[in-house]
Design a protein around this motif. Sequence first.
Motif, PDB file in Angstrom:
ATOM      1  N   LYS A   1       0.837  -1.203   0.000  1.00 20.88           N
ATOM      2  CA  LYS A   1       0.000   0.000   0.000  1.00 20.88           C
ATOM      3  C   LYS A   1       0.867   1.247   0.000  1.00 20.88           C
ATOM      4  O   LYS A   1       1.800   1.372   0.793  1.00 20.88           O
ATOM      5  CB  LYS A   1      -0.909  -0.009   1.227  1.00 20.88           C
ATOM      6  N   GLU A   2       0.557   2.162  -0.905  1.00 21.73           N
ATOM      7  CA  GLU A   2       1.283   3.425  -1.002  1.00 21.73           C
ATOM      8  C   GLU A   2       0.279   4.574  -0.992  1.00 21.73           C
ATOM      9  O   GLU A   2      -0.872   4.404  -1.387  1.00 21.73           O
ATOM     10  CB  GLU A   2       2.116   3.490  -2.288  1.00 21.73           C
ATOM     11  N   VAL A   3       0.721   5.729  -0.552  1.00 26.10           N
ATOM     12  CA  VAL A   3      -0.130   6.912  -0.588  1.00 26.10           C
ATOM     13  C   VAL A   3       0.616   8.042  -1.283  1.00 26.10           C
ATOM     14  O   VAL A   3       1.814   8.231  -1.088  1.00 26.10           O
ATOM     15  CB  VAL A   3      -0.558   7.356   0.838  1.00 26.10           C
ATOM     16  N   GLN A   4      -0.091   8.750  -2.129  1.00 24.65           N
ATOM     17  CA  GLN A   4       0.469   9.896  -2.844  1.00 24.65           C
ATOM     18  C   GLN A   4      -0.336  11.142  -2.511  1.00 24.65           C
ATOM     19  O   GLN A   4      -1.563  11.127  -2.587  1.00 24.65           O
ATOM     20  CB  GLN A   4       0.454   9.640  -4.359  1.00 24.65           C
ATOM     21  N   MET A   5       0.361  12.187  -2.111  1.00 24.39           N
ATOM     22  CA  MET A   5      -0.323  13.438  -1.784  1.00 24.39           C
ATOM     23  C   MET A   5      -0.766  14.137  -3.060  1.00 24.39           C
ATOM     24  O   MET A   5       0.018  14.325  -3.987  1.00 24.39           O
ATOM     25  CB  MET A   5       0.606  14.356  -0.997  1.00 24.39           C
ATOM     26  N   ASP A   6      -2.042  14.503  -3.116  1.00 25.47           N
ATOM     27  CA  ASP A   6      -2.548  15.291  -4.240  1.00 25.47           C
ATOM     28  C   ASP A   6      -2.470  16.783  -3.922  1.00 25.47           C
ATOM     29  O   ASP A   6      -1.978  17.574  -4.723  1.00 25.47           O
ATOM     30  CB  ASP A   6      -3.986  14.885  -4.571  1.00 25.47           C
ATOM     31  N   SER A   7      -2.957  17.168  -2.743  1.00 26.08           N
ATOM     32  CA  SER A   7      -2.896  18.573  -2.334  1.00 26.08           C
ATOM     33  C   SER A   7      -3.175  18.666  -0.832  1.00 26.08           C
ATOM     34  O   SER A   7      -3.670  17.724  -0.213  1.00 26.08           O
ATOM     35  CB  SER A   7      -3.915  19.422  -3.103  1.00 26.08           C
ATOM     36  N   ILE A   8      -2.846  19.826  -0.285  1.00 26.71           N
ATOM     37  CA  ILE A   8      -3.120  20.102   1.121  1.00 26.71           C
ATOM     38  C   ILE A   8      -3.741  21.492   1.223  1.00 26.71           C
ATOM     39  O   ILE A   8      -3.175  22.472   0.737  1.00 26.71           O
ATOM     40  CB  ILE A   8      -1.838  20.051   1.978  1.00 26.71           C
ATOM     41  N   LYS A   9      -4.890  21.566   1.837  1.00 27.17           N
ATOM     42  CA  LYS A   9      -5.534  22.850   2.119  1.00 27.17           C
ATOM     43  C   LYS A   9      -5.119  23.259   3.526  1.00 27.17           C
ATOM     44  O   LYS A   9      -5.386  22.548   4.489  1.00 27.17           O
ATOM     45  CB  LYS A   9      -7.051  22.719   2.006  1.00 27.17           C
ATOM     46  N   LEU A  10      -4.471  24.414   3.628  1.00 27.81           N
ATOM     47  CA  LEU A  10      -3.865  24.815   4.901  1.00 27.81           C
ATOM     48  C   LEU A  10      -4.235  26.248   5.235  1.00 27.81           C
ATOM     49  O   LEU A  10      -4.150  27.140   4.392  1.00 27.81           O
ATOM     50  CB  LEU A  10      -2.342  24.662   4.793  1.00 27.81           C
ATOM     51  N   ASN A  11      -4.621  26.468   6.475  1.00 27.50           N
ATOM     52  CA  ASN A  11      -4.953  27.813   6.958  1.00 27.50           C
ATOM     53  C   ASN A  11      -3.925  28.223   8.014  1.00 27.50           C
ATOM     54  O   ASN A  11      -3.931  27.712   9.126  1.00 27.50           O
ATOM     55  CB  ASN A  11      -6.363  27.844   7.548  1.00 27.50           C
ATOM     56  N   ILE A  12      -3.020  29.135   7.645  1.00 28.45           N
ATOM     57  CA  ILE A  12      -1.996  29.585   8.592  1.00 28.45           C
ATOM     58  C   ILE A  12      -2.346  30.934   9.220  1.00 28.45           C
ATOM     59  O   ILE A  12      -1.543  31.503   9.954  1.00 28.45           O
ATOM     60  CB  ILE A  12      -0.613  29.683   7.912  1.00 28.45           C
ATOM     61  N   ASN A  13      -3.538  31.430   8.933  1.00 31.25           N
ATOM     62  CA  ASN A  13      -3.962  32.716   9.492  1.00 31.25           C
ATOM     63  C   ASN A  13      -4.571  32.583  10.875  1.00 31.25           C
ATOM     64  O   ASN A  13      -4.849  33.578  11.539  1.00 31.25           O
ATOM     65  CB  ASN A  13      -4.971  33.392   8.550  1.00 31.25           C
ATOM     66  N   GLN A  14      -4.813  31.358  11.295  1.00 27.03           N
ATOM     67  CA  GLN A  14      -5.424  31.136  12.613  1.00 27.03           C
ATOM     68  C   GLN A  14      -4.727  29.959  13.288  1.00 27.03           C
ATOM     69  O   GLN A  14      -4.483  28.924  12.665  1.00 27.03           O
ATOM     70  CB  GLN A  14      -6.916  30.850  12.459  1.00 27.03           C
ATOM     71  N   TYR A  15      -4.384  30.146  14.564  1.00 24.70           N
ATOM     72  CA  TYR A  15      -3.704  29.090  15.321  1.00 24.70           C
ATOM     73  C   TYR A  15      -4.673  28.449  16.297  1.00 24.70           C
ATOM     74  O   TYR A  15      -5.446  29.154  16.940  1.00 24.70           O
ATOM     75  CB  TYR A  15      -2.524  29.687  16.095  1.00 24.70           C
ATOM     76  N   PRO A  16      -4.669  27.128  16.410  1.00 22.02           N
ATOM     77  CA  PRO A  16      -3.834  26.151  15.703  1.00 22.02           C
ATOM     78  C   PRO A  16      -4.178  26.076  14.215  1.00 22.02           C
ATOM     79  O   PRO A  16      -5.292  26.397  13.821  1.00 22.02           O
ATOM     80  CB  PRO A  16      -4.157  24.838  16.424  1.00 22.02           C
ATOM     81  N   TYR A  17      -3.203  25.664  13.428  1.00 22.14           N
ATOM     82  CA  TYR A  17      -3.355  25.654  11.981  1.00 22.14           C
ATOM     83  C   TYR A  17      -4.220  24.473  11.543  1.00 22.14           C
ATOM     84  O   TYR A  17      -3.961  23.340  11.901  1.00 22.14           O
ATOM     85  CB  TYR A  17      -1.985  25.577  11.308  1.00 22.14           C
ATOM     86  N   GLN A  18      -5.243  24.782  10.779  1.00 20.53           N
ATOM     87  CA  GLN A  18      -6.160  23.741  10.316  1.00 20.53           C
ATOM     88  C   GLN A  18      -5.746  23.279   8.917  1.00 20.53           C
ATOM     89  O   GLN A  18      -5.341  24.089   8.081  1.00 20.53           O
ATOM     90  CB  GLN A  18      -7.596  24.264  10.294  1.00 20.53           C
ATOM     91  N   PHE A  19      -5.858  21.976   8.668  1.00 14.47           N
ATOM     92  CA  PHE A  19      -5.489  21.454   7.359  1.00 14.47           C
ATOM     93  C   PHE A  19      -6.479  20.385   6.903  1.00 14.47           C
ATOM     94  O   PHE A  19      -7.152  19.741   7.706  1.00 14.47           O
ATOM     95  CB  PHE A  19      -4.083  20.857   7.377  1.00 14.47           C
TER      96      PHE A  19
END
Length: 205
Positions: A131-149
């Motif tokens: 089994k392998e996993v490949q990242m397609d994309s990451i949605k990341l919010n760095i404007n608010q802590y803790p950072y949501q993804f």
Amino acid sequence: MFTQFKNIDTAFKHIKTFSIFLILANLIIICFVLFWNNRIIDKTSNRIYILYNGKVLEAIASDKKSNLPVELRDHIKTFHHYFFTLNPDDKAIRGTINKALYLADESAKKQYDNLKESGYYNSLIAANIVKEVQMDSIKLNINQYPYQFTFYGTEKLVRSSSTIYRQLITQGLIYDLKTQTDENPHGFLIRQWEILENKDMPPKS
């Protein structure tokens, strides 16, 4: 005689004015020199010299904040790689899962325990699935802590007779631990992690 006193008083005022001007000019020059000196020190402190093959190479150091999105994405990508990239071997599975658990809190351990109790890992081993996993994309919010993804990826399950692709979507929060270790080089911790979607994709033509 009064004219002489007047001239002396005028001369004294001129000297006083000139002295004040000279003092202000000196203060301005001193402030400018201090500012410029601090600026040069900051630039110098950000320069790193590396000795490589007998040659001195210059590199520029940057603070963690300037690279924050890059480091967060790499932390997320590394965690998912260790958690979902599995070989059909019990020892290898436990080794990669342990690496993943250094990067997340008990929410990841809970997901692992649930999969283990359901017999998921035993099924991979029995069917000899890689089994392998490949990242397609990451949605990341760095404007608010803790950072949501939100992580979007594709799982590839390879067996001798077929290859299956699955869509993977997870989400969580990232906290800054302020400390870095060999097991957690970025110094972040994923919390409240959950798998939103993990379903088979239509076969590729």
